[in-house]
Design an enzyme around this catalytic site. Structure first.
Site, PDB file in Angstrom:
ATOM      1  N   SER A 241       0.825  -1.382   0.167  1.00 28.83           N
ATOM      2  CA  SER A 241       0.071  -0.183  -0.090  1.00 28.83           C
ATOM      3  C   SER A 241       0.812   1.086   0.185  1.00 28.83           C
ATOM      4  CB  SER A 241      -0.770   0.000   1.349  1.00 28.83           C
ATOM      5  OG  SER A 241      -1.795   0.813   1.797  1.00 28.83           O
TER       6      SER A 241
ATOM      7  N   ASP B 238      -9.107  -3.488  -5.734  1.00 26.19           N
ATOM      8  CA  ASP B 238      -9.122  -4.649  -4.484  1.00 26.19           C
ATOM      9  C   ASP B 238     -10.106  -4.566  -2.621  1.00 26.19           C
ATOM     10  OD1 ASP B 238      -7.324  -2.830  -3.610  1.00 26.19           O
ATOM     11  OD2 ASP B 238      -5.517  -3.491  -3.237  1.00 26.19           O
TER      12      ASP B 238
ATOM     13  N   HIS C 275       2.276   0.660 -25.791  1.00 21.10           N
ATOM     14  CA  HIS C 275       2.786   1.504 -25.023  1.00 21.10           C
ATOM     15  C   HIS C 275       1.618   2.238 -24.232  1.00 21.10           C
ATOM     16  CE1 HIS C 275       5.265   3.601 -22.424  1.00 21.10           C
ATOM     17  NE2 HIS C 275       4.478   4.798 -22.742  1.00 21.10           N
TER      18      HIS C 275
END
Length: 641
Positions: A197, A469, A513
């Site tokens: 984190s 998440d 890219h």
């Protein structure tokens, strides 16, 4: 002239010893200055924890009236839920920092604890310990595989401070540099960096600080010599909306405090801005700095690419915030009319109804949003002060800019996906004074490639192929895919132990890219996968990998058995002298610990019979506990070279 047989024998013996010596050295030191090979006991693991993941201890004597609990030196402050509940005002004095200069409260100050105990459990105890566990399972895995105590080094920091204050007050980055150098001298090899984190933002700042600290020609040599691999776990590479939510509404961390109290606490930390969302198209490199020759001052200019103004939402799924601006001035208590009160205004004031404004990630990070609400929120001036002083004008780095691949030999970016994650908010006046002057009227979520409101309605935007998440959006987590080269190998396997039958591989996938990579692979229902994106060819001597773990949330990822297994196997593969592939093979995964063996009731035997056997030991209370590995972990690891 004849040859002396005895002399010939001595020469042959010396040659054999030299050859053996060269082979031995090549297996335990640097090979051609590129790879570390040999005994893993020479490696060190350095852990940089995330936001609010380090214990803070009191460094004062504070008498708490009306409470039997006082604060004495070395008493636990973050996190001691007992004192939080019984002496909240005293606890806040030890936690709060001055809003502008980031100094401690006059009556109490706290400092980060040291050692592994500072990051394993924040509030040790029979009940609170498991609830506040962070790195405990990680350390347990290391112990089970025989890692020595001095090989795992935690580098806690005061997560309340902005990066420049960490160095100014605590010399944190000087100490971190010494930690790497001491670990190499003690163990004889480089270190593995594990950051979670906010710890990734700290490590990024350290790399830029180090660039200014040592001679340029020694910088890359120092990195190669002291850091073997960097594992970025759950990195908010482009920020997270949660930081903005905490700034306007409060973030309680699951503690029994009100949102208003949580907002006061959160906003006293200048580090809260370190995680603000920002655009991937805007940078603040030195080449844009304007130098005033008269004042000898440097003005850091925040420049954005044309794509920023041609794309929607600064490249994010949606605008981060939609806010109702009150049409009237605040009352004597600093409060504004609530949403319901606005509907009761006199008809003559109808033209003064609230106006809803929307702001993108760029407009948050450059201060546009906070300037817009400066007259409506008492905290905006403080935020603008720290944005300018601690971030935009930071002499080392503007952290609110995209991060290019760090100049390290091995980089692994790891995060969870497909969790319900907040990506945008609707705010309106609450009718109450600061810090409760805003309420959340709606939240926008991303979930598996779609955007939803709190009520469940689909909304328009630019969702990614997956969701985040639960804390950091996918757009921010997956920025590290831009670190991969033009051709990438992709492998998808189940997270659990498997025999290789459900492994999917795509080789040399073209990667444009600055674009996401979407593998054309299938998913079985109810199976959680790990998807590996690996590149070892685009830059000689450099490896880059991205691991996506299905249904693993931000906090629990450091406790994920699948992640810890993969990290261990990758480390074992990297240092083994007989490894023939660039990355560890994904063909199959069997149990590596006794804890991975279990009883298969359908077959009335231990599962994974090739790896596990029934072996009762006194004290086992159920069949699963008696299932143990047939061979040692060292023997099993040979299958993954």
């Amino acid at each position: 002239m004849g040859v002396n047989p005895q002399r010939l024998t001595q020469l042959l013996s010396m040659m054999i010893l030299m050859i053996v010596g060269v082979i031995t050295v090549s297996q335990t030191t640097w090979v051609s200055g590129q790879e570390f090979k040999g005994d893993y006991s020479k490696l060190s693991g350095i852990i940089i924890p995330g936001f609010a993941s380090t214990q803070l201890r009191a460094w004062s004597i504070l008498d708490c009236p009306f409470s039997p609990l006082d604060f004495n030196p070395l008493d636990l402050v973050w996190l001691d839920t007992t004192k939080l509940l019984s002496a909240l005002n005293c606890w806040l004095k030890c936690m709060l920092l001055d809003a502008y200069n980031q100094t401690d409260h006059p009556e109490c100050k706290s400092r980060p604890d040291s050692g592994l105990s500072a990051i394993t459990e924040l509030d040790p105890g029979y009940i609170t310990g498991p609830l506040s566990s962070v790195w405990k399972e990680w350390v347990k895995w290391c112990i089970q595989f025989g890692i020595e105590a001095n090989a795992i080094i935690a580098v806690p920091y005061d997560w309340r401070l902005p990066p420049s204050k960490l160095e100014e007050r605590d010399l944190y980055f000087h100490k971190l540099k010494l930690t790497f150098e001491t670990a190499r001298k003690l163990r004889g090899g480089p270190s593995l960096v594990f950051a979670h984190s906010l710890g990734n933002n700290v490590f990024r700042y350290f790399l830029e600080w180090l660039r200014l600290e040592i001679a340029p020609r020694h910088y890359f040599h120092w990195l190669d010599e002291h850091i073997h691999a960097y594992f970025a776990v759950g990195a908010p590479l482009l920020g997270a909306g949660d930081a903005l939510k905490g700034t306007l509404f409060g973030f309680t961390f699951g503690l029994p405090v009100s949102e208003g109290t949580a907002r006061l606490l959160f906003n006293s930390f200048a580090s809260s801005l370190w995680m603000m969302p920002f655009s991937k198209y805007c940078r603040g490199h030195n080449k844009y700095w304007n130098i005033d020759e008269k004042q000898k001052d440097v003005h850091r200019t925040y420049r954005c690419d044309e794509k920023e103004f041609k794309s929607n939402y600064s490249g994010w799924p949606t605008n981060i915030i939609h806010i109702d601006i009150p049409p009237v001035t605040p009352g004597e208590n600093g409060a504004y009319p609530s949403v319901t009160d606005l509907g009761q205004l006199k008809p003559s004031m109808e033209c003064g109804l609230s106006t809803q404004l929307s702001f993108s990630a760029r407009e948050i990070s450059d201060g546009t949003f906070f300037k817009a609400i400066e007259d409506y929120d008492l905290d905006s001036k403080r935020i603008l002060h720290h944005l300018q002083k601690s971030y935009h004008d930071d002499p080392v780095l503007n952290p609110l800019t995209p991060w290019d691949r760090p100049p390290l030999k091995n980089v692994f970016c790891i995060y969870g996906i497909d969790m319900k994650t907040e990506v945008g908010y609707y705010f309106a006046p609450s009718g109450k004074p600061y810090p409760d002057n805003w309420i959340i009227t709606d939240i926008m979520y991303e979930m598996e490639g779609s955007l939803y409101s709190r009520s469940g309605d689909l909304i328009e935007g630019n969702p990614g192929v997956a969701s985040g998440d639960e804390t950091v959006p996918y757009h921010s987590l997956s920025w590290c895919k831009s670190w991969l080269g033009p051709k990438v190998n992709i492998t998808r396997t189940p997270q659990s132990e498997h025999d290789g039958s459900d492994v999917q591989v795509e080789l040399n996938v073209i990667h444009p890219h600055d674009a996401d990579i979407v593998p054309s692979m299938t998913r079985e229902p109810k199976v959680r996968y790990i998807t590996y994106y690996e590149d070892s060819e685009s830059t000689p001597g450099r490896r880059t990998a991205v691991w996506e773990l299905d249904k693993v949330n931000h906090r629990n990822i450091v406790r994920s058995p699948a992640l810890m297994r993969e990290l261990w196997l990758e480390m074992w593969h990297d240092i083994h002298p007989n490894a023939t592939t660039k990355f560890v093979t994904k063909g199959r995964r069997g149990p590596l610990r006794d804890d991975d063996c279990y009883w298969d009731y359908a077959k009335a035997r231990c599962a994974w019979a090739d790896y596990c056997e029934y072996r009762y030991v006194f004290g086992d209370v159920h069949l699963g506990q008696s299932c143990r590995l047939r061979n040692s972990s060292t023997h099993l690891l040979r299958d993954y070279i």
